[in-house]
Design an enzyme around this catalytic site. Structure first.
Site, PDB file in Angstrom:
ATOM      1  N   LYS A  28     -35.240 -39.114 -94.586  1.00 52.57           N
ATOM      2  CA  LYS A  28     -36.696 -39.208 -94.780  1.00 52.57           C
ATOM      3  C   LYS A  28     -37.188 -40.417 -93.982  1.00 52.57           C
ATOM      4  CE  LYS A  28     -39.379 -41.370 -97.414  1.00 52.57           C
ATOM      5  NZ  LYS A  28     -40.309 -41.711 -96.307  1.00 52.57           N
ATOM      6  N   GLU A  57     -30.976 -52.474 -96.906  1.00 54.16           N
ATOM      7  CA  GLU A  57     -31.207 -53.444 -95.839  1.00 54.16           C
ATOM      8  C   GLU A  57     -32.667 -53.841 -95.966  1.00 54.16           C
ATOM      9  OE1 GLU A  57     -32.148 -55.532 -93.277  1.00 54.16           O
ATOM     10  OE2 GLU A  57     -32.274 -53.830 -91.904  1.00 54.16           O
ATOM     11  N   CYS A  91     -36.911 -57.429 -89.368  1.00 56.25           N
ATOM     12  CA  CYS A  91     -36.444 -58.054 -90.610  1.00 56.25           C
ATOM     13  C   CYS A  91     -35.626 -59.315 -90.333  1.00 56.25           C
ATOM     14  CB  CYS A  91     -35.614 -57.054 -91.400  1.00 56.25           C
ATOM     15  SG  CYS A  91     -34.399 -56.222 -90.391  1.00 56.25           S
ATOM     16  N   GLU A 115     -42.230 -63.076 -96.391  1.00 61.01           N
ATOM     17  CA  GLU A 115     -42.011 -62.375 -95.121  1.00 61.01           C
ATOM     18  C   GLU A 115     -43.377 -61.927 -94.607  1.00 61.01           C
ATOM     19  OE1 GLU A 115     -40.152 -58.415 -95.195  1.00 61.01           O
ATOM     20  OE2 GLU A 115     -38.811 -59.124 -93.624  1.00 61.01           O
TER      21      GLU A 115
HETATM   22  P1  NAD Z   1     -41.636 -49.716 -97.496  1.00 59.15           P
HETATM   23  O1  NAD Z   1     -40.423 -50.397 -97.916  1.00 59.15           O
HETATM   24  O2  NAD Z   1     -42.683 -49.424 -98.517  1.00 59.15           O
HETATM   25  O3  NAD Z   1     -41.261 -48.318 -96.790  1.00 59.15           O
HETATM   26  C1  NAD Z   1     -40.057 -48.098 -96.073  1.00 59.15           C
HETATM   27  C2  NAD Z   1     -39.535 -46.702 -96.373  1.00 59.15           C
HETATM   28  O4  NAD Z   1     -39.269 -46.577 -97.769  1.00 59.15           O
HETATM   29  C3  NAD Z   1     -40.511 -45.594 -96.049  1.00 59.15           C
HETATM   30  O5  NAD Z   1     -39.774 -44.473 -95.603  1.00 59.15           O
HETATM   31  C4  NAD Z   1     -41.158 -45.293 -97.398  1.00 59.15           C
HETATM   32  O6  NAD Z   1     -41.664 -43.993 -97.497  1.00 59.15           O
HETATM   33  C5  NAD Z   1     -39.981 -45.494 -98.334  1.00 59.15           C
HETATM   34  N1  NAD Z   1     -40.320 -45.868 -99.694  1.00 59.15           N
HETATM   35  C6  NAD Z   1     -41.325 -46.661-100.122  1.00 59.15           C
HETATM   36  N2  NAD Z   1     -41.283 -46.789-101.450  1.00 59.15           N
HETATM   37  C7  NAD Z   1     -40.238 -46.043-101.904  1.00 59.15           C
HETATM   38  C8  NAD Z   1     -39.703 -45.757-103.186  1.00 59.15           C
HETATM   39  N3  NAD Z   1     -40.225 -46.269-104.283  1.00 59.15           N
HETATM   40  N4  NAD Z   1     -38.623 -44.955-103.252  1.00 59.15           N
HETATM   41  C9  NAD Z   1     -38.068 -44.426-102.160  1.00 59.15           C
HETATM   42  N5  NAD Z   1     -38.547 -44.651-100.916  1.00 59.15           N
HETATM   43  C10 NAD Z   1     -39.617 -45.467-100.783  1.00 59.15           C
HETATM   44  O7  NAD Z   1     -42.255 -50.515 -96.294  1.00 59.15           O
HETATM   45  P2  NAD Z   1     -43.761 -50.507 -95.823  1.00 59.15           P
HETATM   46  O8  NAD Z   1     -44.752 -50.280 -96.925  1.00 59.15           O
HETATM   47  O9  NAD Z   1     -43.848 -49.583 -94.705  1.00 59.15           O
HETATM   48  O10 NAD Z   1     -43.901 -52.010 -95.397  1.00 59.15           O
HETATM   49  C11 NAD Z   1     -44.142 -53.007 -96.387  1.00 59.15           C
HETATM   50  C12 NAD Z   1     -43.451 -54.286 -96.077  1.00 59.15           C
HETATM   51  O11 NAD Z   1     -42.035 -54.066 -96.050  1.00 59.15           O
HETATM   52  C13 NAD Z   1     -43.724 -54.841 -94.694  1.00 59.15           C
HETATM   53  O12 NAD Z   1     -44.844 -55.640 -94.679  1.00 59.15           O
HETATM   54  C14 NAD Z   1     -42.493 -55.617 -94.396  1.00 59.15           C
HETATM   55  O13 NAD Z   1     -42.585 -56.919 -94.881  1.00 59.15           O
HETATM   56  C15 NAD Z   1     -41.424 -54.906 -95.144  1.00 59.15           C
HETATM   57  N6  NAD Z   1     -40.568 -54.104 -94.261  1.00 59.15           N
HETATM   58  C16 NAD Z   1     -39.322 -54.554 -94.025  1.00 59.15           C
HETATM   59  C17 NAD Z   1     -38.503 -53.830 -93.201  1.00 59.15           C
HETATM   60  C18 NAD Z   1     -37.112 -54.282 -92.891  1.00 59.15           C
HETATM   61  O14 NAD Z   1     -36.525 -53.831 -91.924  1.00 59.15           O
HETATM   62  N7  NAD Z   1     -36.540 -55.135 -93.688  1.00 59.15           N
HETATM   63  C19 NAD Z   1     -38.948 -52.659 -92.616  1.00 59.15           C
HETATM   64  C20 NAD Z   1     -40.239 -52.205 -92.903  1.00 59.15           C
HETATM   65  C21 NAD Z   1     -41.025 -52.944 -93.737  1.00 59.15           C
END
Ligand code: NAD
Length: 480
Positions: free
Chosen positions: A174, A249, A283, A383
């Protein structure tokens, strides 16, 4: 408007059963250019069922067979690299040159590393050399749910899919609903590479829908997630009820320790550029620059100049500039954190609030440097995920180490020093999964992951494959 509402399930493209349509926005012009479906419960069930049905045969394939499938996938991936770079650039704003070299390139490196690891890994081995009748088998863990973010889309998709395929797992991917185009194209590539039906399935969806359903599904054995710590915690909780294996991660607030004994001009310029790369949406970005007091004034000046020299422009243009942030939500978050830095009394050295001159549409932000920051400031603790570097000074090596570790995160750490004895002394004291000294790059196949709240487990090469393996202890095999 591209219609990309179908999912890849059981070797074919199918319509969503209970999805909702979502537009995909180009962050450089804020316009929708495609539609996808956000899969619901029925879609997720079908995808998991396909992966479950394919598991018995795929998990029995030999490592050599799986290796040759990965070789095919690598060939297809390389042949369609420009298409992939365009998909990534349009969905999340990476400038084209960077998208093809770094974003797409990361996937090539990871696939090669998994192919090499498959040549080396021994799935059945004696407990000790020369000991008969005591063996250890490493077996595919089952059906994997792979949930990925938008910031390095193919880096993260390939790290998970490549490892799961190599281990003999079947899977449901996904991708991020914010940057889904590269994941859809990757599914086409998997099909073209001839991976058997049901082994790899892909559906789109959001966290509240398909993401949480996958994390709680009783037929999913492993969840591998990259993204925010917020979502990582929810996934861990959802997975706990069925005792799934979970790899996470997550975020970071990585320190970069600059000692006065290095070439300050070179080290700080390189460090600032690295922090701004991918518009700060990495990240492992070194966002806290900790500088020895005697070099502090020079470091602040060099970092400010590096920010001013960093060009921001359209992702479609060729060049070494940075593009926009991925979304309005990300733009608003970065703006509010820059404002917090100003309000809490950090010195704004370069950049600041608002868009760069001449860029009135798109989620573009100014490369920003703050100096005179303190450990309690929001910009030091949270972050930001934007091109924002925060500088702080230290008096001694011990204080530098304490400041570096003063964070709930522990993903990466960076050291700039002309003294290798110091580098060897400081490295083991840093609570981080990856340490890079004087700009040395990590090679593909190195373990990627973090300590503390930066995650659980490691990705890449042999380490990544192990996340998808169960261990079986076998007593009693004899030679005939
Ligand atoms: P997120 O963590 O909400 O989303 C990342 C992925 O997880 C997406 O595919 C999303 O659909 C899925 N997801 C979200 N909530 C979920 C849940 N409860 N259960 C299962 N899957 C879920 O990230 P975002 O909203 O796109 O970004 C928010 C913040 O996250 C950013 O501002 C950043 O700080 C951080 N981020 C970190 C990384 C990293 O590589 N560490 C990557 C993206 C975002």
């Amino acid at each position: 408007m591209l219609n990309k509402t179908q999912f890849y399930i059981n070797g074919t493209w199918v319509n969503s059963l209970d999805g909702r349509v979502l537009p995909v926005i180009n962050p450089a012009n804020e316009e929708a250019f495609a539609t996808i479906s956000l899969g619901g419960s029925a879609d997720t069930m079908v995808a998991v069922a396909a992966a479950k049905a394919a598991f018995p045969s795929w998990s029995k394939t030999s490592p050599d067979e799986r290796r040759s499938h990965l070789v095919n996938l690598l060939e297809v991936y390389k042949a369609r690299n420009e298409e992939m770079a365009t998909a990534i650039s349009t969905e999340m704003g990476a400038p084209m040159d960077m998208a093809i070299r770094d974003q797409v390139g990361a996937g090539i490196g990871h696939l090669k590393a998994f192919i090499t690891a498959l040549e080396e890994i021994r799935f059945l081995r004696p407990l000790r050399t020369g000991l008969e009748g005591q063996d250890v088998a490493c077996e595919a863990a089952g059906v994997a749910a792979l949930i990925t973010p938008w910031n390095w889309p193919m880096n993260q998709v390939v790290l998970k899919v490549g490892a799961a395929l190599a281990a003999g797992c079947t899977m449901v991917l996904k991708p991020s609903e914010i940057a889904p185009m590269s994941g859809i194209l990757f599914a086409e590539m998997v099909h073209e590479a001839g991976i058997p039906a049901g082994v790899f399935n892909m559906l789109n969806g959001d966290g509240a829908g398909a993401g949480s359903i996958l994390s709680a599904h009783p037929d999913v054995d492993v969840v591998s997630f990259t993204g925010s710590t917020r979502a990582g915690i929810l996934i861990g909780q959802a997975a706990a009820a069925t005792i799934k294996r979970v790899s996470l991660e997550l975020g970071g607030k990585s320190p970069n320790l600059v000692f006065a004994d290095c070439d300050i001009e070179e080290a700080v310029r390189r460090s600032a550029k690295a922090c701004f790369n991918n518009t700060g949406q990495s990240c492992n970005a070194g966002t806290r620059l900790l500088v020895e007091k005697s070099a502090y004034a020079q470091a602040v000046e060099v970092a400010g100049k590096a920010a001013e020299d960093t060009k921001v422009d359209l992702p479609s243009k060729s060049g070494t500039h940075i593009g926009p942030l991925v979304s309005q939500a990300q733009f608003d978050k970065v703006q509010s954190l820059i404002k917090a830095g100003i309000d809490e009394g950090a010195t704004l050295v370069a950049g600041g609030l608002g868009r760069p001159e001449g860029l009135n549409r798109g989620w573009f932000v100014k490369p920003t440097v703050f100096a005179d920051t303190t450990p309690d400031m929001t910009i030091i603790r949270e972050e930001i995920f934007g091109p924002v570097l925060s500088i702080m000074s230290f008096d001694s090596e011990d204080q530098a180490i304490a400041l570096a570790n003063d964070t709930p995160y522990g993903l990466a750490a960076y050291i700039q020093t002309g003294n290798m004895d110091r580098a060897r002394r400081v490295t083991p004291q840093l609570r981080a999964g990856m340490v890079q000294i004087n700009g040395a790059l990590r090679t593909s196949g190195s373990p990627f992951g973090g300590y503390k709240q930066s995650g659980l487990g490691r990705e890449g090469g042999m380490w990544g494959i192990e996340e998808f393996l169960e261990i079986k202890s076998i007593s009693g095999f004899t030679s005939n």
